[in-house]
Design a protein around this motif. Sequence first.
Motif, PDB file in Angstrom:
ATOM      1  N   ALA A   1     -25.869 -68.370 -18.220  1.00  0.00           N
ATOM      2  CA  ALA A   1     -25.502 -69.510 -19.067  1.00  0.00           C
ATOM      3  C   ALA A   1     -24.274 -70.222 -18.505  1.00  0.00           C
ATOM      4  O   ALA A   1     -24.226 -71.457 -18.466  1.00  0.00           O
ATOM      5  N   ARG A   2     -23.292 -69.453 -18.060  1.00  0.00           N
ATOM      6  CA  ARG A   2     -22.099 -70.063 -17.459  1.00  0.00           C
ATOM      7  C   ARG A   2     -22.474 -70.871 -16.213  1.00  0.00           C
ATOM      8  O   ARG A   2     -21.966 -71.972 -15.998  1.00  0.00           O
ATOM      9  N   ALA A   3     -23.349 -70.323 -15.408  1.00  0.00           N
ATOM     10  CA  ALA A   3     -23.798 -71.027 -14.202  1.00  0.00           C
ATOM     11  C   ALA A   3     -24.511 -72.324 -14.564  1.00  0.00           C
ATOM     12  O   ALA A   3     -24.299 -73.360 -13.915  1.00  0.00           O
ATOM     13  N   GLU A   4     -25.335 -72.282 -15.585  1.00  0.00           N
ATOM     14  CA  GLU A   4     -26.034 -73.495 -16.027  1.00  0.00           C
ATOM     15  C   GLU A   4     -25.033 -74.550 -16.504  1.00  0.00           C
ATOM     16  O   GLU A   4     -25.184 -75.732 -16.211  1.00  0.00           O
ATOM     17  N   LEU A   5     -24.004 -74.112 -17.220  1.00  0.00           N
ATOM     18  CA  LEU A   5     -22.975 -75.058 -17.663  1.00  0.00           C
ATOM     19  C   LEU A   5     -22.257 -75.686 -16.478  1.00  0.00           C
ATOM     20  O   LEU A   5     -21.996 -76.889 -16.469  1.00  0.00           O
TER      21      LEU A   5
END
Length: 66
Positions: A6-10
């Motif tokens: 999720a952090r990577a997607e953000l």
Amino acid sequence: MVVGLARAELERGRPVEAAAALDRAIRQDPRSSEASLLRAYIDYQSGDYHAALTRFRRSLGSDLKE
């Protein structure tokens, strides 16, 4: 692991995908404060302040009333 995704997607500018990953993480572990706080941040950034506040309170274990 899912929170990291999720952090990577953000970081890639993909908040919808990040939110979906966080929703999965929260379903897997409803007590994950990290996932809940990051999901609240996404709600806040998207302008859904009520959802953000609800998630922030839930993640912090607050029973405060509005």
